[in-house]
Design an enzyme around this catalytic site. Structure first.
Site, mmCIF file in Angstrom:
data_model
loop_
_atom_site.group_PDB
_atom_site.id
_atom_site.type_symbol
_atom_site.label_atom_id
_atom_site.label_comp_id
_atom_site.label_asym_id
_atom_site.label_seq_id
_atom_site.Cartn_x
_atom_site.Cartn_y
_atom_site.Cartn_z
ATOM 1 N N GLY A 1 22.640 -42.393 -25.063
ATOM 2 C CA GLY A 1 21.721 -41.522 -25.886
ATOM 3 C C GLY A 1 21.384 -40.175 -25.664
ATOM 4 O O GLY A 1 21.254 -39.462 -26.651
ATOM 5 N N ARG B 1 33.853 -46.279 -23.378
ATOM 6 C CA ARG B 1 34.445 -44.693 -23.910
ATOM 7 C C ARG B 1 33.459 -44.512 -25.087
ATOM 8 O O ARG B 1 32.929 -45.543 -25.545
ATOM 9 C CB ARG B 1 35.776 -44.784 -24.506
ATOM 10 C CG ARG B 1 36.923 -44.928 -23.609
ATOM 11 C CD ARG B 1 38.292 -44.932 -24.094
ATOM 12 N NE ARG B 1 39.610 -45.033 -23.576
ATOM 13 C CZ ARG B 1 39.843 -44.164 -22.775
ATOM 14 N NH1 ARG B 1 39.353 -42.800 -22.577
ATOM 15 N NH2 ARG B 1 41.043 -44.278 -21.976
ATOM 16 N N ALA B 2 33.137 -43.471 -25.234
ATOM 17 C CA ALA B 2 32.348 -43.187 -26.554
ATOM 18 C C ALA B 2 32.798 -43.551 -27.926
ATOM 19 O O ALA B 2 33.985 -43.284 -27.908
ATOM 20 C CB ALA B 2 32.140 -41.495 -26.540
ATOM 21 N N ILE B 3 31.916 -43.999 -28.641
ATOM 22 C CA ILE B 3 32.525 -44.426 -30.130
ATOM 23 C C ILE B 3 31.893 -43.416 -30.943
ATOM 24 O O ILE B 3 32.422 -42.549 -31.726
ATOM 25 C CB ILE B 3 32.275 -45.801 -30.317
ATOM 26 C CG1 ILE B 3 33.027 -46.681 -29.322
ATOM 27 C CG2 ILE B 3 32.544 -46.160 -31.698
ATOM 28 C CD1 ILE B 3 32.732 -48.129 -29.705
ATOM 29 N N THR B 4 30.550 -43.254 -30.918
ATOM 30 C CA THR B 4 29.922 -42.484 -32.070
ATOM 31 C C THR B 4 29.174 -41.213 -31.082
ATOM 32 O O THR B 4 28.853 -40.174 -31.743
ATOM 33 C CB THR B 4 28.927 -42.899 -32.681
ATOM 34 O OG1 THR B 4 27.655 -43.799 -31.660
ATOM 35 C CG2 THR B 4 29.267 -43.964 -33.611
ATOM 36 N N ASP C 1 21.056 -51.466 -33.408
ATOM 37 C CA ASP C 1 20.714 -51.384 -31.993
ATOM 38 C C ASP C 1 19.766 -52.122 -31.242
ATOM 39 O O ASP C 1 18.435 -51.638 -31.121
ATOM 40 C CB ASP C 1 20.526 -49.832 -31.595
ATOM 41 C CG ASP C 1 21.524 -49.499 -30.180
ATOM 42 O OD1 ASP C 1 21.753 -50.707 -29.571
ATOM 43 O OD2 ASP C 1 21.545 -48.293 -29.861
ATOM 44 N N SER D 1 24.510 -57.478 -24.192
ATOM 45 C CA SER D 1 25.685 -56.635 -23.851
ATOM 46 C C SER D 1 25.912 -56.106 -22.424
ATOM 47 O O SER D 1 26.788 -56.331 -21.774
ATOM 48 C CB SER D 1 25.535 -55.605 -25.001
ATOM 49 O OG SER D 1 26.406 -54.515 -24.567
ATOM 50 N N LYS E 1 17.248 -43.280 -27.394
ATOM 51 C CA LYS E 1 17.254 -44.852 -28.003
ATOM 52 C C LYS E 1 16.086 -45.315 -28.110
ATOM 53 O O LYS E 1 15.636 -46.285 -28.837
ATOM 54 C CB LYS E 1 18.426 -45.537 -27.205
ATOM 55 C CG LYS E 1 19.805 -45.264 -27.601
ATOM 56 C CD LYS E 1 20.959 -46.347 -27.037
ATOM 57 C CE LYS E 1 22.078 -45.989 -27.491
ATOM 58 N NZ LYS E 1 23.034 -46.899 -26.948
#
Lengths: 519, 519
Positions: free
Chosen positions: A191, A218-221, A279, A287, A311
């Site tokens: 975050g 890997r980054a997604i957003t 989240d 996770s 976050k």
């Protein structure tokens, strides 16, 4: 129509042969979802009958695949005796075109009953959760069914459900075994823009002699994950065998977890969580811990940045999260230590893979312009991990970390890891489209919105475009005057540049307090 | 890479023109979902950047459409300067091929924030619920987002949330206005095979002179809805103007609600509820009541069948449901009466459109072989509705209903409704593939599983195949011997016939109690 009277047993067509279809590739990237296409005039099934079924079952030899069915009238796309498979379904089926396959309606996965009872407020047991994770992992859930599971577990997951979920997720994938008594790792819940400590901590710890096989996402957003940034320097897209060779040689690695198949259900859940913007902390802990347990980690340091746009926003939330990590760690016999860190603003200057590499290398090279916040945070995290070493005298972790950094041992370790992982897939260059975002008034930077900075850097093209992102010039507490650059946007392509600029003009993420300061 | 110093404002490409794409039809029926397809090499956008966005926004003149993006490498399907639109998206955009359109990432609908707060346990207010319904109605939610909303509201919906949801759903569609002081209707919550009372109740009530403009649904997972069965006799697929002409002439109609646009959000929610197998009572009440309020109904009779394989299994559940109907009815000024009825087994003999028409006509024609359960239930429901008439003396409703049935007035009324609605689209014929399912032992039928009977009839092809379904020969309490036919399966096509037979052999839905009876 006359009256219908019982007439005994009639047999018209007891066993009906259903003609097989020829598999045909349909060039459509449908993400994670298996999509099949048949002709509206197909003889092998009556598409109308399938309206009531959400999914079909495709059998090809002894292979079975579930897919969502679309229907076409275009016989040049899929003929009446063909079964079109879109890209992911075709890849998963892994059979050549024209292979024969039969199709039948697929009942919804049985474990959906457990999702429904969870929706009604029941507590699930370990067998029920394992069935859900098995169906998830084998792509038997459609995206909307995955969403139902996530939402159903978002409001309440008991400790026993959390442990069962974690355990099932571990069992669903590969589990790594190391011939070492101690495997250390650190994980940041994420975050915070530019927070690329792993690339500094891993070489320090490995230079000391501990084993730290780091797999990252890997980054997604967000504009960069550790794997995206490391990929500027080395190949990260490597499999388990190659990973083991790197760790044997260097005591550590910095790779992408995608080819190691640790907790594959997690990747599936995350893809839907991301779309929903969900989240929840139990899902986060399941996770992270499922990946770490599967990776064979024995000692884990968890970094929880706390800040208003992080976050985790309050110490209370951080404490609740810490307890969950400890619960799962204790249950699975992993030593877990949780630290809360500064999460009010970006760490370092760069946000985006190439810009972050610049920060990391300046720290490892002990350059005077190295960002001090990134350097200090990395040294502190490394110090904690070094303290796990029984041979090190208590309290000397920081001094040892500093020694390994200043001596260049950490830099040399990173270079050997890079050499062992191999060349990066392509050379990255900094985005040539650049623009500074400036302060509009006098004052003191009072807040930096991490979400906004991440979003703007992502829009500019990071992490797909390694050279895109943001370079930050001002941090919280610094004085600014009108026209002073706050940060610079970098991009290579016009469309992303345009998006990022527009987002930045609308809301640049910096708060500047212009009230007179008491001197 | 050297150090990056602030250099003031750089302007490389402030306003970036994004080239428009030409719309192209992609012949793919994707259900309700809007799907767009672009080439991986498209110049107009960088598909990679779109990974983080779930949906795109397509602008074409002043029209705006949200769609989920798929990517292709096949330029014969969609070229680099084209934008493919799958069937539903192309139909909704309603522009010819080659019309220019621009594409940009679509942020998730704003109202998803409210869905997320509901997931976290908040109570939503009317403004928040209206925003969700508006986004739903305008196809801004993907299926997985719809699933999230449904699951989030499944466990707890307060009375104020239920009223707000109902109200928003009414406002989102057409609202019918009638120049009459009283509009009556009846609604069955469904689940019971063969329960085709509306086709008898409507003509009785209209023959008396009350106004009853009945819109019904088509079956989705069940073997027939009233609209499917009525379609054997008349056109049901008619619009609001035609509906009003029929009601002006006959005082009633029996049509499919699909073209009248009453509570369109409901149709969207139901499509996802069905896939998830969710059927929570608050959502059911909002669904039914929004359609009835939009239809201008003033007096509503709700039929709740109670039985072990019905939607409502216990009197307690029925009571809870009744209270919700009364709550919503009172709030919106509609007189609602709720009756609980026998829901342990199918009503009548036929299950499937043509077989049900046979039952309905035999009742209206006063034939001796008419199923008595269907006849009695219809008379009782009609009696309740007739009692709404202030001109009728209290307690005489049943006698009046019986008079209208026995005199043939109800039959003539149905015939005039049929004439006013028009010819059915095609003539239906009974399935030529037939097989009797027989008892395997002596005993008494102790239970009939309504869900199983519905499922087998659906597999046989009903309601798409009007002549498919089940004819039931035995009911609860009847004696059977081995080989006695319990029911007959009818189908026209081999694949459905095969499915239905296999399902029936596995579990035929009948329980036979072979314990010696105390005489």
């Amino acid at each position: 129509m006359g009256k219908i009277a019982p007439t005994g047993i009639l047999t018209s067509a007891d066993e009906v042969g259903r003609p097989p279809l020829k598999i045909r590739f349909v060039n459509l990237d449908t993400g994670r979802e298996n999509i099949a296409v048949i002709s509206r005039r197909s003889q092998a099934l009556r598409p109308d009958v399938f309206c009531g079924f959400s999914r079909i079952q495709i059998q090809c030899g002894d292979k079975l695949l579930l897919a969502t069915l679309l229907i076409t009238d275009d016989e040049s796309l899929v003929g009446t005796n063909e079964l079109g498979l879109a890209t992911p379904a075709f890849r998963r089926m892994n059979e050549p075109e024209n292979t024969l396959a039969t199709v039948s309606p697929a009942p919804p996965p049985k474990s959906l009953d457990f999702v429904r009872s969870k929706i009604q407020g029941d507590i699930l047991d370990a067998v029920e959760i394992a069935a859900i994770v098995d169906d998830l992992t084998n792509h038997r859930y459609s995206e909307l069914e995955i969403a139902a599971f996530l939402v159903a577990t978002a409001r309440l997951m008991t400790a026993s459900e959390l442990l069962a979920l974690t355990s099932s997720m571990v069992d669903a994938g590969t589990r790594l075994h190391w011939q070492k008594p101690m495997i250390v790792d650190k994980h940041c819940i994420g975050g915070i823009p530019g927070n690329r400590t792993s690339m500094i901590v891993v070489p320090i710890v490995a230079a000391h002699g501990l084993t730290m096989p780091k797999t990252s996402s890997r980054a997604i957003t967000s504009p960069a994950g550790t794997a995206d940034t490391m990929e500027v320097l080395a190949k990260v897209d490597i499999d388990t065998d190659h990973m083991k060779r790197v760790v044997d040689k260097c005591g550590a690695c910095l790779i992408w977890g995608g080819h190691v198949n640790l907790s594959p259900a997690d990747d599936i859940l995350i893809s839907v969580e991301r779309v929903l913007g969900l989240d929840t902390i139990e899902q986060m802990v399941a996770s992270i811990m499922s990946k770490k347990i599967a990776a064979g980690v024995t000692h884990l340091l968890v970094d929880i940045p706390v800040g208003s746009s992080s976050k985790v926003r309050t110490p209370t939330e951080a404490l609740r999260l810490r307890k969950l990590f400890e619960l799962v760690g204790d249950h699975f016999g992993i030593a877990v230590e949780v630290v809360t860190t500064e999460g009010r603003q970006p760490i370092g200057h760069g946000v985006g893979p190439l810009l972050e590499v610049h920060d990391v290398m300046s720290v490892l090279e002990n350059r005077p312009d190295a960002p001090q916040d990134l350097r200090e945070k990395s040294l502190n995290l490394a110090a904690r991990l070094l303290e796990y070493d029984p041979a090190l005298r208590g309290g000397t972790g920081y001094a040892r970390a500093l020694e390994l950094l200043e001596s260049g041992a950490a830099l040399r370790k990173l270079q050997s890891i890079i050499a062992a992982q191999g060349e990066p897939p392509y050379a990255a260059s900094l985005g040539h489209l650049q623009r500074d975002i400036v302060a509009s008034k006098h004052g003191i930077v009072s807040n930096i919105d991490c979400l906004r900075i991440n979003r703007i850097a992502h829009m500019a093209g990071a992490p797909i475009d390694k050279g895109a992102g943001i370079q930050i010039f001002k941090k919280i507490g610094e004085h600014v005057s009108p026209g002073d650059p706050l940060y610079r946007i970098f991009a290579s392509e016009a469309s992303g540049y345009d998006l990022a600029l527009r987002a930045s003009f609308e809301q640049n993420g910096f708060s500047i307090d212009d009230r007179p300061e008491p001197q």
